[in-house]
Design a protein around this motif. Structure first.
Motif, short mmCIF file in Angstrom:
data_model
loop_
_atom_site.label_atom_id
_atom_site.label_comp_id
_atom_site.label_asym_id
_atom_site.label_seq_id
_atom_site.Cartn_x
_atom_site.Cartn_y
_atom_site.Cartn_z
N HIS A 5 -57.40 182.95 74.76
CA HIS A 5 -56.25 181.69 75.01
C HIS A 5 -56.61 180.39 75.02
N TYR A 6 -54.89 179.97 74.26
CA TYR A 6 -54.97 178.47 74.58
C TYR A 6 -53.97 178.07 75.55
N ASP A 7 -53.42 178.25 76.26
CA ASP A 7 -52.40 178.04 76.74
C ASP A 7 -53.07 178.14 78.74
N THR A 8 -52.84 177.55 79.11
CA THR A 8 -53.44 176.77 80.95
C THR A 8 -52.58 176.69 81.31
N ARG A 9 -52.72 177.37 83.19
CA ARG A 9 -51.74 177.88 83.76
C ARG A 9 -50.58 177.13 84.43
N ASP A 44 -50.92 183.13 73.09
CA ASP A 44 -50.37 181.94 74.14
C ASP A 44 -50.29 183.26 75.70
N ALA A 45 -50.23 182.37 75.97
CA ALA A 45 -49.49 183.23 77.55
C ALA A 45 -50.01 184.21 78.04
N ASP A 69 -60.30 177.71 82.05
CA ASP A 69 -59.41 178.90 81.12
C ASP A 69 -59.10 178.05 80.47
N GLY A 70 -59.08 178.63 79.03
CA GLY A 70 -58.19 178.36 78.15
C GLY A 70 -58.85 177.73 76.96
N VAL A 103 -63.69 191.25 70.41
CA VAL A 103 -63.98 190.33 71.20
C VAL A 103 -63.30 189.39 71.40
N VAL A 104 -62.70 189.48 72.99
CA VAL A 104 -62.19 188.05 74.04
C VAL A 104 -63.43 187.25 74.33
N VAL A 105 -63.06 185.45 74.79
CA VAL A 105 -64.16 184.62 74.68
C VAL A 105 -63.15 183.98 75.88
N ASP A 106 -63.26 183.72 77.00
CA ASP A 106 -62.65 183.55 77.92
C ASP A 106 -63.54 182.63 79.44
#
Length: 194
Positions: A9-13, A63-64, A34-35, A94-97
């Motif tokens: 994910h490329y969004d940030t909180r 996103d989001a 975190d993003g 595969v998700v990387v976060d």
């Protein structure tokens, strides 16, 4: 061909509700880890990944992901829309976060597909990368979840014990190039070895 999706994910909180300074809790998170860390790994994968005759690899940027518990928002919105619109199912996701922490300790996320976990963590062991720890620790709602809900094998590579998550201190001085390299090397060797 095996169809593999690598996602981040490329969004940030929107808010930094975990910041130790109450006056900064309404400010947006900076998101270096975190993003941006997952995005950095995928961008480097785009540069170095060779053409694989036996696999089709998609790099997907969501996103989001990170705005749950904020009015009008939820967690994993982008990946949910993406997964719901797939006409056919990928073989693996595969998700990387949160993978750039200078004090990297990546435990097994409890809801991740066990066979896929074994493949990736074995690759880490083969490369002698000791920051991938073969113990389950957290169960996390993340961008792998919408795929799991459709019975698609998915894994979340995440260092969830990062103390600067959802704070204004999540900046580049907390990030390690070696940590990013660890994750990239594991994913590249896992894919090439398929």
């Amino acid at each position: 061909q095996e169809w593999v999706i690598l996602g981040a994910h490329y969004d940030t909180r929107f808010i930094s509700e975990l910041d130790s300074n109450p006056s900064k809790q309404s400010e947006p998170g900076l998101g270096a880890n975190d993003g941006a860390s997952g995005v950095a790994v995928l961008l480097e994968m785009a540069r170095v990944l060779p053409i694989l005759p036996d696999a089709e690899v998609w790099l997907v940027f969501f996103d989001a992901e990170d705005n749950g518990r904020i009015p009008g928002w939820d967690w994993v919105m982008g990946s949910t829309v993406f997964a719901d619109q797939l006409e056919t199912k990928p073989d693996k996701v595969v998700v990387v976060d949160l993978v750039g922490d200078a004090d990297q300790n990546i435990y097994i996320e409890k809801s991740s597909d066990p066979e896929l976990v074994d493949e990736i963590w074995q690759t880490a062991a083969d490369l002698n990368i000791q920051t991938f720890i073969s113990e389950p620790k957290h169960r996390i709602l993340d961008d792998h979840t919408p795929f799991l809900m459709q019975e698609i094998p998915a894994v979340d590579i995440i260092d969830f014990d990062y103390p600067y998550r959802h704070t204004t201190q999540d900046n580049l001085d907390k990030i390690s190039v070696e940590s990013l390299q660890n994750v990239g090397d594991i994913l590249l060797n896992w894919l090439v070895g398929k």
